[in-house]
Write a protein that holds these residues in place. Structure first.
Motif, PDB file in Angstrom:
ATOM      1  N   LEU A 237      29.929 120.228  71.099  1.00 35.77           N
ATOM      2  CA  LEU A 237      29.833 118.398  70.712  1.00 35.77           C
ATOM      3  C   LEU A 237      29.589 118.031  69.626  1.00 35.77           C
ATOM      4  O   LEU A 237      28.892 118.324  68.766  1.00 35.77           O
ATOM      5  CB  LEU A 237      29.134 118.119  71.797  1.00 35.77           C
ATOM      6  N   LEU A 238      30.804 117.026  69.052  1.00 36.53           N
ATOM      7  CA  LEU A 238      30.589 116.225  68.227  1.00 36.53           C
ATOM      8  C   LEU A 238      30.263 115.145  68.553  1.00 36.53           C
ATOM      9  O   LEU A 238      30.458 114.293  69.108  1.00 36.53           O
ATOM     10  CB  LEU A 238      31.967 116.199  67.432  1.00 36.53           C
ATOM     11  N   VAL A 239      29.098 114.780  67.542  1.00 36.57           N
ATOM     12  CA  VAL A 239      28.705 113.447  67.344  1.00 36.57           C
ATOM     13  C   VAL A 239      28.827 112.301  65.907  1.00 36.57           C
ATOM     14  O   VAL A 239      28.303 112.508  65.100  1.00 36.57           O
ATOM     15  CB  VAL A 239      26.926 113.601  67.692  1.00 36.57           C
ATOM     16  N   PHE A 240      29.709 111.275  66.156  1.00 34.08           N
ATOM     17  CA  PHE A 240      30.409 110.530  65.269  1.00 34.08           C
ATOM     18  C   PHE A 240      29.333 109.668  64.867  1.00 34.08           C
ATOM     19  O   PHE A 240      28.904 108.000  65.886  1.00 34.08           O
ATOM     20  CB  PHE A 240      31.468 110.222  65.446  1.00 34.08           C
ATOM     21  N   ALA A 241      28.472 109.683  63.482  1.00 35.98           N
ATOM     22  CA  ALA A 241      27.206 108.917  63.408  1.00 35.98           C
ATOM     23  C   ALA A 241      27.535 108.227  62.360  1.00 35.98           C
ATOM     24  O   ALA A 241      27.885 108.494  61.410  1.00 35.98           O
ATOM     25  CB  ALA A 241      25.932 109.902  63.881  1.00 35.98           C
ATOM     26  N   VAL A 242      27.714 106.393  61.945  1.00 36.33           N
ATOM     27  CA  VAL A 242      27.397 106.727  61.042  1.00 36.33           C
ATOM     28  C   VAL A 242      26.995 105.967  59.920  1.00 36.33           C
ATOM     29  O   VAL A 242      25.624 105.726  60.532  1.00 36.33           O
ATOM     30  CB  VAL A 242      28.897 104.799  60.671  1.00 36.33           C
ATOM     31  N   TRP A 243      26.524 106.183  58.323  1.00 38.44           N
ATOM     32  CA  TRP A 243      25.424 105.396  57.694  1.00 38.44           C
ATOM     33  C   TRP A 243      24.636 104.268  58.494  1.00 38.44           C
ATOM     34  O   TRP A 243      25.678 103.030  58.502  1.00 38.44           O
ATOM     35  CB  TRP A 243      25.972 105.672  56.651  1.00 38.44           C
TER      36      TRP A 243
ATOM     37  N   GLN B 299      33.992 107.699  53.570  1.00 38.93           N
ATOM     38  CA  GLN B 299      33.161 108.418  54.435  1.00 38.93           C
ATOM     39  C   GLN B 299      31.823 107.609  54.660  1.00 38.93           C
ATOM     40  O   GLN B 299      31.010 109.090  55.267  1.00 38.93           O
ATOM     41  CB  GLN B 299      33.589 109.803  54.555  1.00 38.93           C
ATOM     42  N   PRO B 300      31.731 106.873  55.259  1.00 40.70           N
ATOM     43  CA  PRO B 300      30.753 106.418  55.426  1.00 40.70           C
ATOM     44  C   PRO B 300      29.289 106.811  56.029  1.00 40.70           C
ATOM     45  O   PRO B 300      28.949 105.389  57.779  1.00 40.70           O
ATOM     46  CB  PRO B 300      30.225 104.564  55.382  1.00 40.70           C
ATOM     47  N   TYR B 301      30.209 108.067  57.462  1.00 33.06           N
ATOM     48  CA  TYR B 301      29.179 108.377  58.573  1.00 33.06           C
ATOM     49  C   TYR B 301      29.571 110.560  57.831  1.00 33.06           C
ATOM     50  O   TYR B 301      29.632 110.651  57.093  1.00 33.06           O
ATOM     51  CB  TYR B 301      30.345 108.569  59.829  1.00 33.06           C
ATOM     52  N   THR B 302      28.604 110.256  59.443  1.00 33.41           N
ATOM     53  CA  THR B 302      28.076 112.308  59.209  1.00 33.41           C
ATOM     54  C   THR B 302      28.410 112.595  60.873  1.00 33.41           C
ATOM     55  O   THR B 302      28.484 111.589  61.921  1.00 33.41           O
ATOM     56  CB  THR B 302      26.774 112.290  58.985  1.00 33.41           C
ATOM     57  N   ILE B 303      28.749 113.749  60.443  1.00 31.61           N
ATOM     58  CA  ILE B 303      29.279 114.261  62.026  1.00 31.61           C
ATOM     59  C   ILE B 303      28.633 115.322  62.445  1.00 31.61           C
ATOM     60  O   ILE B 303      28.331 116.359  61.758  1.00 31.61           O
ATOM     61  CB  ILE B 303      30.794 114.412  62.430  1.00 31.61           C
TER      62      ILE B 303
END
Lengths: 215, 215
Positions: B80-86, B48-52
């Motif tokens: 609003l959800l922002v999907f952001a990867v590491w 799960q290399p991301y943060t929401i």
């Protein structure tokens, strides 16, 4: 549908990336519902720039196995899905898509000109790898839907990246079809005796870490 | 759970990429269930290399809007959800993940050495863009799950790529957090009077074209 989503979380907790399957076939009506949910996945512009190969034949799955580090679930599954993106997204493909939308909605295709231009500016003339990566993301949206749909059907599903895409493409003659494989998904039933992960506790990032509430 | 998946298909048919929302808030328990289903999404290695990022604050959403072609649903949504990867997947991050798995499963971390090596060979030392694209695919698996979970909750959700990632990263100070935005998802309720797509027929590739049964 309150009750339903409680079931969704239950289903998501029930599922895991099954490493050993028991060969039992998934009933066709369950496969059909999993595929239908997958077909309804969203994608950028609604283009769905991928094709999903559905392989039940055991011999063909055995041929794919060496291209995927001989992972047993490929042969032990009921079905193998291969998510493959379009290698080339041409103006013809975009035009065909626009015609389909126009026809389905009973409107003239030329009312969708701006939409068509927007799609073309995304998929035509960019570096091929950028377009490929964009298309792969759309396929992963569908893969995510397929995993959830399988869990809801109490069908085990293993999403897999551990394979050699070129080798899989060769076995399935995907290049000639203008396709590149990006992910595999086995559908079947867990082998509770031989899968060491059957009783492993599910590990996910803690919600306090995965989600950041702003401001 | 037979009945449940029939509901899943119904839910997937009910949803659409909502362009106008009515500002009504999604109850917290629904948001929680959507996030919990999303948290349970699969990902390669389970990393799960991301943060929401979860943004309810209206002012902050208004600030993001110009970075997303002023699309109205960003301000009209409930969340609003922002999907952001590491941006950087370091050996420390992999090591932290391995420790977490070991702790959760009550096993010594060194029994997971091969697993750790496999993850490292995927995420360390490859071209940064390749690792980024790989991480983005994982985020899209979670995005797909979030869309399905929202639909099951009868919450409208709009997955969005139409935004300037650099601009969004700047507004949210994501670079300092080591994150890069890859997709947005608004949660809320359709504005049935003002959304021209409310009554548009859903268009998807026909199953005979999307799926190819082999051999």
């Amino acid at each position: 549908m309150e009750k339903t989503n409680l079931d969704l979380i239950k289903a998501m907790n029930w599922r895991y990336a099954t490493k050993r399957m028991n060969g039992i076939k998934v009933p066709p009506e369950k496969v059909d519902r999993i595929l239908e949910a997958t077909r309804l996945s969203p994608s950028s512009f609604g283009l769905q720039p991928y094709t999903i190969l559905v392989i039940e034949d055991h011999e063909l799955r055995k041929k794919i196995q060496p291209a995927a580090y001989n992972q047993p679930q490929i042969a032990e599954a009921s079905h193998l899905l291969v998510f493959a993106v379009w290698e080339n997204i041409t103006t013809e493909k975009v035009s065909e898509f626009i015609s389909h939308v126009a026809e389905m909605r009973g409107i003239p295709a030329d009312t969708l000109k701006d939409y068509q231009t927007a799609i073309e500016s995304k998929v035509i003339g960019n570096p091929p790898e950028a377009t490929f990566n964009w298309a792969a993301r759309q396929a992963y949206l569908a893969l995510g839907t397929a995993v959830v749909a399988a869990a809801v059907e109490e069908v085990d599903a293993t999403p897999m990246e551990g394979f050699d895409p070129h080798a899989v493409d060769t076995v399935l003659h995907l290049k000639a079809k203008g396709l590149r494989s990006v992910a595999l998904l086995t559908l079947g039933y867990r082998d509770t005796e031989n899968d060491s992960l059957v009783r492993a506790k599910k590990v996910r990032r803690e919600k306090e870490k995965l989600f950041v509430t702003l401001p």
